[in-house]
Design a protein around this motif. Sequence first.
Motif, mmCIF file in Angstrom:
data_model
loop_
_atom_site.group_PDB
_atom_site.id
_atom_site.type_symbol
_atom_site.label_atom_id
_atom_site.label_comp_id
_atom_site.label_asym_id
_atom_site.label_seq_id
_atom_site.Cartn_x
_atom_site.Cartn_y
_atom_site.Cartn_z
ATOM 1 N N ASN A 186 0.840 -1.193 0.000
ATOM 2 C CA ASN A 186 0.000 0.000 0.000
ATOM 3 C C ASN A 186 0.881 1.251 0.000
ATOM 4 O OD1 ASN A 186 -1.836 2.195 0.910
ATOM 5 N ND2 ASN A 186 -3.276 0.516 1.257
ATOM 6 N N LEU A 223 -4.465 7.633 -6.699
ATOM 7 C CA LEU A 223 -5.898 7.601 -6.419
ATOM 8 C C LEU A 223 -6.747 7.550 -7.688
ATOM 9 C CD1 LEU A 223 -5.933 10.328 -3.613
ATOM 10 C CD2 LEU A 223 -5.988 7.847 -3.311
ATOM 11 N N ASN A 239 -7.421 5.109 -9.847
ATOM 12 C CA ASN A 239 -8.191 3.912 -10.201
ATOM 13 C C ASN A 239 -8.475 3.056 -8.970
ATOM 14 O OD1 ASN A 239 -9.385 1.682 -11.321
ATOM 15 N ND2 ASN A 239 -7.638 1.079 -12.585
ATOM 16 N N PRO A 240 -9.584 3.316 -8.282
ATOM 17 C CA PRO A 240 -9.905 2.533 -7.092
ATOM 18 C C PRO A 240 -10.310 1.096 -7.399
ATOM 19 C CG PRO A 240 -11.693 4.016 -7.623
ATOM 20 C CD PRO A 240 -10.568 4.384 -8.531
ATOM 21 N N PRO A 271 -6.532 -1.743 -7.040
ATOM 22 C CA PRO A 271 -6.556 -0.290 -6.889
ATOM 23 C C PRO A 271 -5.189 0.310 -7.212
ATOM 24 C CG PRO A 271 -6.131 -1.271 -4.766
ATOM 25 C CD PRO A 271 -6.215 -2.411 -5.749
ATOM 26 N N TRP A 319 -3.500 2.497 -5.605
ATOM 27 C CA TRP A 319 -2.645 2.842 -4.459
ATOM 28 C C TRP A 319 -1.899 1.642 -3.889
ATOM 29 C CZ3 TRP A 319 -8.020 3.548 -4.275
ATOM 30 C CH2 TRP A 319 -8.727 2.522 -3.630
ATOM 31 N N PRO A 351 -13.572 -5.245 -6.525
ATOM 32 C CA PRO A 351 -13.715 -3.869 -6.010
ATOM 33 C C PRO A 351 -14.870 -3.801 -5.012
ATOM 34 C CG PRO A 351 -13.443 -3.866 -8.383
ATOM 35 C CD PRO A 351 -13.662 -5.296 -7.994
ATOM 36 N N ASP A 369 -16.486 -1.739 -1.053
ATOM 37 C CA ASP A 369 -16.464 -0.719 -0.010
ATOM 38 C C ASP A 369 -15.770 -1.329 1.210
ATOM 39 O OD1 ASP A 369 -16.953 0.991 2.114
ATOM 40 O OD2 ASP A 369 -19.042 1.370 1.567
#
Length: 222
Positions: free
Chosen positions: A92, A113, A115-116, A119, A121, A175, A177
């Motif tokens: 990360n 930031l 492309n979430p 991801p 990051w 992907p 939440d």
Amino acid sequence: MPSSTVHLLRHGEVYNPAGVLYGRLPDFHLSELGRQMANTVASHFAQRALDGARVVLLAASPLTRAQETAEPSAKVLNLVVRTEPRIIEAENHFEGLKVTPRELLKPKHWPYLVNPLRPSWGEPYEEQAARVLDAARDAARRAAELGGDGAEAILVAHQLPIWMARLKAEGRPLPHDPRKRECTLASLTSLTIDTLTGAVTAVRYTEPAARLLPGAATTPGA
């Protein structure tokens, strides 16, 4: 269909008073509550063994918090803790930082930031899922060699890689939440794996340390 069960055990709570995203940084130890969680999980497995479960293999991520979580279970099951690098925490960009809205507004972070869904990051979700599932399949096969059909293994790992492996095994999009991950501290994501084909035939989720969760750290990955 010969099979083994591999329990993906998330480590217990970590002592992290600064609230940083510690990622793969060394020397982040379990908190006192985290040690209680590890002991509670060990009691859970001790009872399973008394009830006839054959838990014959125990491995952990190289990171301190995973190794410390594994220790009580190793004692009660009389197993040696092997180190499995494939189940380490995800890489990360924000490792070592306290991730706040103010921090994210700094221009130096913007390229990470974009492309979430990947991801951007950190380590791609697909790569995390692949390495953890590969380790789980190998553990299932080794457990069967050691204990026969139906034997079990424990892999002590980290929230995000475990969650990625579960989503992949269940055929769901990766992907997500982070607030909706079903992978609390010291929880078990148990995969039943066909030891001939490597297919995951069932997924079960349990929280042996549920009574210790109120008041524990809730930050994703904490």
